[in-house]
Design a protein around this motif. Structure first.
Motif, PDB file in Angstrom:
ATOM      1  N   THR A 295       7.781  -1.186 -10.457  1.00  0.00           N
ATOM      2  CA  THR A 295       6.771  -2.052 -11.071  1.00  0.00           C
ATOM      3  C   THR A 295       5.675  -1.260 -11.771  1.00  0.00           C
ATOM      4  O   THR A 295       5.252  -1.615 -12.885  1.00  0.00           O
ATOM      5  CB  THR A 295       6.141  -2.971 -10.003  1.00  0.00           C
ATOM      6  OG1 THR A 295       7.162  -3.770  -9.408  1.00  0.00           O
ATOM      7  CG2 THR A 295       5.068  -3.864 -10.612  1.00  0.00           C
ATOM      8  N   ASN A 296       5.201  -0.198 -11.152  1.00  0.00           N
ATOM      9  CA  ASN A 296       3.975   0.462 -11.607  1.00  0.00           C
ATOM     10  C   ASN A 296       4.186   1.711 -12.455  1.00  0.00           C
ATOM     11  O   ASN A 296       3.342   1.999 -13.319  1.00  0.00           O
ATOM     12  CB  ASN A 296       3.110   0.832 -10.397  1.00  0.00           C
ATOM     13  CG  ASN A 296       2.587  -0.386  -9.672  1.00  0.00           C
ATOM     14  OD1 ASN A 296       1.974  -1.260 -10.275  1.00  0.00           O
ATOM     15  ND2 ASN A 296       2.825  -0.457  -8.371  1.00  0.00           N
TER      16      ASN A 296
ATOM     17  N   ALA B 235      -2.801   0.876  -3.400  1.00  0.00           N
ATOM     18  CA  ALA B 235      -2.063   0.773  -4.655  1.00  0.00           C
ATOM     19  C   ALA B 235      -2.978   0.498  -5.847  1.00  0.00           C
ATOM     20  O   ALA B 235      -2.723   0.948  -6.959  1.00  0.00           O
ATOM     21  CB  ALA B 235      -1.011  -0.332  -4.540  1.00  0.00           C
ATOM     22  N   THR B 236      -4.071  -0.237  -5.600  1.00  0.00           N
ATOM     23  CA  THR B 236      -4.987  -0.555  -6.698  1.00  0.00           C
ATOM     24  C   THR B 236      -5.693   0.672  -7.248  1.00  0.00           C
ATOM     25  O   THR B 236      -6.212   0.647  -8.366  1.00  0.00           O
ATOM     26  CB  THR B 236      -6.037  -1.576  -6.235  1.00  0.00           C
ATOM     27  OG1 THR B 236      -6.690  -1.063  -5.062  1.00  0.00           O
ATOM     28  CG2 THR B 236      -5.388  -2.915  -5.916  1.00  0.00           C
ATOM     29  N   GLN B 237      -5.729   1.755  -6.468  1.00  0.00           N
ATOM     30  CA  GLN B 237      -6.372   2.992  -6.905  1.00  0.00           C
ATOM     31  C   GLN B 237      -5.342   4.053  -7.289  1.00  0.00           C
ATOM     32  O   GLN B 237      -5.710   5.192  -7.580  1.00  0.00           O
ATOM     33  CB  GLN B 237      -7.271   3.522  -5.782  1.00  0.00           C
ATOM     34  CG  GLN B 237      -8.360   2.557  -5.361  1.00  0.00           C
ATOM     35  CD  GLN B 237      -9.028   2.995  -4.067  1.00  0.00           C
ATOM     36  OE1 GLN B 237      -8.816   4.088  -3.587  1.00  0.00           O
ATOM     37  NE2 GLN B 237      -9.862   2.116  -3.524  1.00  0.00           N
ATOM     38  N   PHE B 238      -4.111   3.653  -7.290  1.00  0.00           N
ATOM     39  CA  PHE B 238      -3.025   4.620  -7.469  1.00  0.00           C
ATOM     40  C   PHE B 238      -2.291   4.329  -8.779  1.00  0.00           C
ATOM     41  O   PHE B 238      -2.685   3.484  -9.564  1.00  0.00           O
ATOM     42  CB  PHE B 238      -2.098   4.526  -6.249  1.00  0.00           C
ATOM     43  CG  PHE B 238      -1.304   5.765  -5.973  1.00  0.00           C
ATOM     44  CD1 PHE B 238      -1.916   6.916  -5.496  1.00  0.00           C
ATOM     45  CD2 PHE B 238       0.066   5.786  -6.179  1.00  0.00           C
ATOM     46  CE1 PHE B 238      -1.187   8.054  -5.228  1.00  0.00           C
ATOM     47  CE2 PHE B 238       0.802   6.915  -5.926  1.00  0.00           C
ATOM     48  CZ  PHE B 238       0.172   8.060  -5.446  1.00  0.00           C
TER      49      PHE B 238
ATOM     50  N   LEU C 269       0.846  -1.173   0.000  1.00  0.00           N
ATOM     51  CA  LEU C 269       0.000   0.000   0.000  1.00  0.00           C
ATOM     52  C   LEU C 269       0.888   1.232   0.000  1.00  0.00           C
ATOM     53  O   LEU C 269       1.797   1.348   0.803  1.00  0.00           O
ATOM     54  CB  LEU C 269      -0.896   0.012   1.243  1.00  0.00           C
ATOM     55  CG  LEU C 269      -1.876  -1.159   1.388  1.00  0.00           C
ATOM     56  CD1 LEU C 269      -2.730  -0.962   2.628  1.00  0.00           C
ATOM     57  CD2 LEU C 269      -2.749  -1.283   0.164  1.00  0.00           C
ATOM     58  N   ILE C 270       0.626   2.151  -0.892  1.00  0.00           N
ATOM     59  CA  ILE C 270       1.330   3.418  -0.863  1.00  0.00           C
ATOM     60  C   ILE C 270       0.692   4.237   0.247  1.00  0.00           C
ATOM     61  O   ILE C 270      -0.340   4.867   0.067  1.00  0.00           O
ATOM     62  CB  ILE C 270       1.217   4.141  -2.205  1.00  0.00           C
ATOM     63  CG1 ILE C 270       1.907   3.320  -3.278  1.00  0.00           C
ATOM     64  CG2 ILE C 270       1.821   5.526  -2.161  1.00  0.00           C
ATOM     65  CD1 ILE C 270       3.385   3.156  -3.083  1.00  0.00           C
ATOM     66  N   ALA C 271       1.316   4.159   1.427  1.00  0.00           N
ATOM     67  CA  ALA C 271       0.652   4.688   2.604  1.00  0.00           C
ATOM     68  C   ALA C 271       1.588   5.560   3.409  1.00  0.00           C
ATOM     69  O   ALA C 271       2.795   5.524   3.229  1.00  0.00           O
ATOM     70  CB  ALA C 271       0.156   3.536   3.470  1.00  0.00           C
TER      71      ALA C 271
END
Length: 494
Positions: free
Chosen positions: A130-131, A42-45, A17-19
């Motif tokens: 990765t993203n 992360a799924t929304q980022f 999680l990018i938190a």
């Protein structure tokens, strides 16, 4: 005093999680202006260039998180050295003594904190690597962000592998729960990945930035870090190659050794990579570095907690008249060059001057010294690594001028101290370079692992209990072994 958490939330870490440190502020602001209160899954980022920038900001911000810059690094990277003592009061944080005396066990919380801190930052880097490539954005900025993440990942794995030896090599995001717990990877493979990341980073990163991006890693940082890695691996030709390249990039020694470490001279011409720490007005949570606070002069407003203090052995070891002694050590009863009067009585006779922030810069409601950067790589290290490499390659004549550059800066205008080193005997020059590294980088978290890589730990640390075949590495945190379900094994002797 802040307590380090024992439990490593492995699932949250590897899910990535990018938190906690992603800024929701405008990208036009400095990457230091980080709001740690926002969380985004992360799924929304990772949809836009702005997301990529926030992720990079988060990665850098995590470098001055507690486990990366305060108690855990002091324990793991400094406290084994002969140059330091625990400090503070005798009864406070006595676990530091177990590191200093090599009686630490796998259950100590600082081991888990250090492990957690490095892998958290590695996770931020892995998310970017990765993203970010899949985002539609400026291609040159995309490549640069990935290169920066590879440098940070390499830096954190460097810290892990020299502390623990074999460690899990997490360089991809897990696809499912079966990939949460990785076994330890042989250290040779970890070192190889570190070198690959640094090679990749150096091929892309620029040599410099505009003012708004000061503090982002550069090509010079990647090459210097690669030289340091090669030095630990005794790849002396590579050390020479990388440092020679950096020596042609325009860096130079800052003329005033003591002033180099003050907040007014951040990111100067000697600086190659610094962890950026700022006092952000009206935002104490984002001004969260405790690097200076935990080491600051105890018992005075604007000072700190007084841990990780210089040892009497260090104070006595300097050559007579070496100005670096007074620039490195704050002595009880002295007045600092910035005019702060240090009490003549107190818990500790000495404090770390390199982490010192003048007391007048303290702002109520903020951590003492939260604006003090942590210098990771500087040009003096490049010169001394090049000198060591040349000497090990049998070229002592090329080593001497580099050693002299460092001594000349330390000597300053006082020509009567610190005579030139003139020996060309390889063994004698090796000793001179080792000594120079000790005094040049004292209290900068270099000495402990330097002595180990030089093969001198039994001689230097043996009187405090250091044992060959055991203490080259620290124990793997027991919390991590337990959480891994047996995937992780313990280092010998622990």
């Amino acid at each position: 005093m802040k307590n380090s958490k024992n439990l490593f939330m492995r699932k949250a870490l590897v899910l990535g999680l990018i938190a906690s440190t992603i800024s929701i502020q405008s990208c036009k602001k400095s990457f230091l202006d980080v709001n740690p209160a926002q969380n985004t899954a992360a799924t929304q980022f990772f949809k836009t260039q702005d997301d990529a920038t926030k992720a990079v900001n988060a990665m850098y911000a995590n470098l001055h998180e507690w486990n990366n810059i305060a108690f855990a690094p002091i324990a793991v990277e400094s406290m084994g050295s002969d140059d330091v003592e625990k400090g503070s009061t005798a009864s406070d944080a006595t676990f530091f003594n177990d590191y200093h005396n090599f009686t630490i066990t796998a259950g100590d919380a600082q081991l888990g904190g250090f492990w957690k801190g490095q892998y958290q930052t590695i996770n931020f880097a892995n998310q970017i690597i990765t993203n970010v490539p899949g985002i539609s954005m400026d291609e040159s900025l995309k490549a640069r962000y990935v290169a920066e993440a590879k440098f940070i990942r390499a830096y954190e794995f460097f810290r892990l592998v020299r502390a623990f030896g074999d460690v899990p090599l997490r360089i991809t995001l897990p696809k499912d729960a079966s990939e949460y717990n990785l076994p330890r990877t042989p250290k040779d493979q970890v070192w190889a990945q570190i070198e690959k990341d640094l090679t990749d980073a150096a091929a892309v990163l620029p040599q410099s930035y505009s003012a708004v991006d000061i503090g982002h890693v550069t090509k010079g940082a990647a090459l210097t870090m690669h030289a340091k890695v090669a030095m630990y691996l005794k790849k002396w030709t590579d050390v020479n190659t990388y440092t020679t390249a950096v020596m042609g990039m325009g860096y130079s020694l800052y003329p005033d050794y003591e002033q180099m470490f003050r907040t007014t001279h951040k990111n100067n011409q000697e600086s190659i990579f610094e962890i950026q720490c700022n006092l952000i007005p009206n935002n104490p949570p984002a001004s969260n570095s405790q690097y200076s606070q935990v080491q600051g002069v105890r018992g005075v407003t604007g000072g700190g907690w007084g841990f990780n203090v210089p040892s009497p052995e260090l104070a006595a070891a300097y050559e007579t008249g070496d100005p670096r002694r007074d620039a490195t050590i704050i002595f009880r009863g002295e007045t600092t060059p910035e005019g702060d009067k240090i009490p003549a009585t107190g818990d500790n006779p000495m404090y770390n001057q390199k982490s010192y922030v003048p007391f007048a810069q303290f702002v109520s409601g903020f951590n003492e010294g939260c604006q003090q950067n942590k210098i990771v790589l500087r040009y003096a290290d490049v010169l001394l690594m090049n000198a060591e490499a040349n000497n090990e390659l049998g070229n002592s004549g090329a080593a001497l001028p580099l050693l002299e550059q460092v001594r000349a800066r330390a000597r300053g205008v006082n020509a009567g101290v610190l005579p030139k080193v003139t020996t060309t005997d390889q063994a004698a020059l090796r000793t001179a370079i080792y000594n120079e590294r000790r005094f040049e980088f004292a209290m900068e978290f270099e000495r402990y692992f330097d002595v180990i890589r030089q093969g001198r730990a039994t001689a230097v640390f043996g009187s405090r209990g250091w044992k060959t075949g055991k203490n080259e590495v620290w124990p793997i945190p027991q919390t991590e072994i337990d959480l891994s379900g047996g995937a992780l094994t313990q280092n010998p002797g622990y």
